[in-house]
Scaffold this motif. Structure first.
Motif, short mmCIF file in Angstrom:
data_model
loop_
_atom_site.label_atom_id
_atom_site.label_comp_id
_atom_site.label_asym_id
_atom_site.label_seq_id
_atom_site.Cartn_x
_atom_site.Cartn_y
_atom_site.Cartn_z
N ASP A 3 39.01 41.57 49.34
CA ASP A 3 40.20 42.82 49.10
C ASP A 3 41.27 42.32 48.33
OD1 ASP A 3 37.98 44.12 50.34
OD2 ASP A 3 38.65 43.67 52.20
N TRP A 4 41.74 41.29 48.65
CA TRP A 4 43.19 40.98 48.03
C TRP A 4 42.92 40.67 46.72
CZ3 TRP A 4 47.68 42.20 49.70
CH2 TRP A 4 47.78 42.26 51.21
N ILE A 5 42.23 40.78 46.48
CA ILE A 5 42.42 39.61 44.58
C ILE A 5 42.71 40.43 43.91
CG2 ILE A 5 39.47 40.42 43.77
CD1 ILE A 5 41.12 37.30 43.37
N TRP A 6 42.32 41.95 44.00
CA TRP A 6 42.43 42.67 42.59
C TRP A 6 44.73 42.75 43.05
CZ3 TRP A 6 39.23 42.79 39.57
CH2 TRP A 6 37.80 43.14 39.50
N VAL A 7 45.11 42.17 43.47
CA VAL A 7 46.08 42.40 43.82
C VAL A 7 46.83 41.25 43.91
CG1 VAL A 7 48.02 42.60 46.09
CG2 VAL A 7 46.91 43.79 46.32
N ILE A 10 45.31 39.11 41.45
CA ILE A 10 45.38 38.53 39.93
C ILE A 10 46.71 39.47 38.86
CG2 ILE A 10 44.52 39.30 37.67
CD1 ILE A 10 41.21 39.04 39.83
N TRP A 18 30.99 47.60 34.76
CA TRP A 18 32.28 48.28 34.72
C TRP A 18 33.11 46.82 33.90
CZ3 TRP A 18 35.66 43.06 34.23
CH2 TRP A 18 34.57 42.40 35.71
#
Length: 107
Positions: A4-8, A10, A77
């Motif tokens: 969940d935090w990976i998109w923040v 990166i 995607w």
């Protein structure tokens, strides 16, 4: 969790890399000034071959995204960045060859 935090994380990592790169370039310029060199005189001019090389690399990365998507049947995607990078790379390669055509027409 971490997914969940990976998109923040990166983009934050990208910003940190950019800050470090800018800071080290600043330190390099300060060191050159201390030694009596002019940092603006040592700037490398771009060559047309750089545009061709960059275009081939970017198009290759786009093709890699598309092939990965087609071979692996992953989520959809990967199509968007694949096509974007592919066409940016093709545009750079085309820009490399366009001035050559103009030079040939003038002579």
């Amino acid at each position: 969790m971490i997914i969940d935090w990976i998109w923040v994380l990166i983009p934050l990592a990208g910003i940190m890399v950019a800050i470090v790169a800018i800071y080290t370039e600043h330190l390099q310029k300060l060191a050159m000034i201390e030694k009596g060199l002019n940092p603006d005189e040592l700037k490398r001019t771009s060559r047309p071959e750089d545009m061709l090389r960059g275009g081939i690399i970017v198009a290759g990365i786009g093709l890699a995204f598309l092939i990965t998507q087609l071979a692996g049947r992953m989520t959809n995607w990967l199509y968007l960045p694949g096509f974007i990078l592919l066409f940016i790379g093709l545009a750079l390669v085309l820009l490399y060859y366009l001035p050559e055509k103009k030079k040939e027409e003038k002579t």
